[in-house]
Design a protein around this motif. Structure first.
Motif, PDB file in Angstrom:
ATOM      1  N   PRO A  17      85.775  11.703  27.644  1.00  0.00           N
ATOM      2  CA  PRO A  17      84.890  12.842  27.861  1.00  0.00           C
ATOM      3  C   PRO A  17      84.463  13.558  26.567  1.00  0.00           C
ATOM      4  CG  PRO A  17      87.138  13.466  28.354  1.00  0.00           C
ATOM      5  CD  PRO A  17      87.155  12.000  28.019  1.00  0.00           C
ATOM      6  N   TYR A  18      83.663  12.874  25.733  1.00  0.00           N
ATOM      7  CA  TYR A  18      83.079  13.507  24.560  1.00  0.00           C
ATOM      8  C   TYR A  18      81.789  12.802  24.199  1.00  0.00           C
ATOM      9  CZ  TYR A  18      85.246   9.687  21.860  1.00  0.00           C
ATOM     10  OH  TYR A  18      85.621   8.463  21.382  1.00  0.00           O
ATOM     11  N   SER A  19      80.945  13.478  23.451  1.00  0.00           N
ATOM     12  CA  SER A  19      79.671  12.922  23.002  1.00  0.00           C
ATOM     13  C   SER A  19      79.854  12.240  21.657  1.00  0.00           C
ATOM     14  CB  SER A  19      78.630  14.037  22.863  1.00  0.00           C
ATOM     15  OG  SER A  19      78.391  14.652  24.100  1.00  0.00           O
ATOM     16  N   GLN A  20      79.025  11.249  21.387  1.00  0.00           N
ATOM     17  CA  GLN A  20      79.045  10.618  20.072  1.00  0.00           C
ATOM     18  C   GLN A  20      78.675  11.644  19.007  1.00  0.00           C
ATOM     19  OE1 GLN A  20      76.330   7.553  21.472  1.00  0.00           O
ATOM     20  NE2 GLN A  20      77.688   6.029  20.549  1.00  0.00           N
ATOM     21  N   GLY A  21      77.743  12.474  19.331  1.00  0.00           N
ATOM     22  CA  GLY A  21      77.331  13.555  18.447  1.00  0.00           C
ATOM     23  C   GLY A  21      76.689  14.648  19.275  1.00  0.00           C
TER      24      GLY A  21
END
Length: 127
Positions: A17-21
């Protein structure tokens, strides 16, 4: 100010659960990358220099997707599982940031995901 997730197939993706950027205004925050080949999803095999090169390629792909380049990176955090690798990581790092290197922190950590030796995150200014 709103934020915009940055997504690219040219850098590793996973189900965590995280974005690449994330771009917030003119600032891009790049998540931590290990030495994962985005085409195979596998860790790069080789020495810590090869791992560092792949990590920086992953960061570059994310920054480029947001419209920038490694020249726009202003801050990097380097996580190493062994500070004895510091000089070899610096060699690969210095090849990418030879002219005007960004601010940097380097810390030794006890362990990284998939037991890789190096991970980095970055901040870029895209103004």
């Amino acid at each position: 100010m709103s934020s915009e997730p940055i997504v690219t197939d040219d850098a590793p993706r996973n189900d965590n659960p995280y974005s690449q950027g994330v771009r917030a205004g003119d600032t891009l925050y790049v998540s931590g990358y290990g030495p994962v080949d985005p085409e195979t999803g596998e860790d790069v095999k080789g020495d810590v220099q090869a791992e560092t090169e792949q990590v920086l390629e992953n960061i570059a792909a994310t920054v480029e997707e947001a419209g920038g380049s490694l020249d726009d990176v202003v801050k990097v955090t380097v996580y190493l599982t062994d500070l004895d690798d510091y000089d070899r990581v610096n060699e690969a790092y210095g090849e990418q940031f030879a002219e005007e290197p960004p601010a940097r922190v380097c810390v030794e950590v006890s362990r990284l995901p998939d037991d890789v030796r190096v991970e980095m995150d970055a901040v870029a200014y895209l103004g």
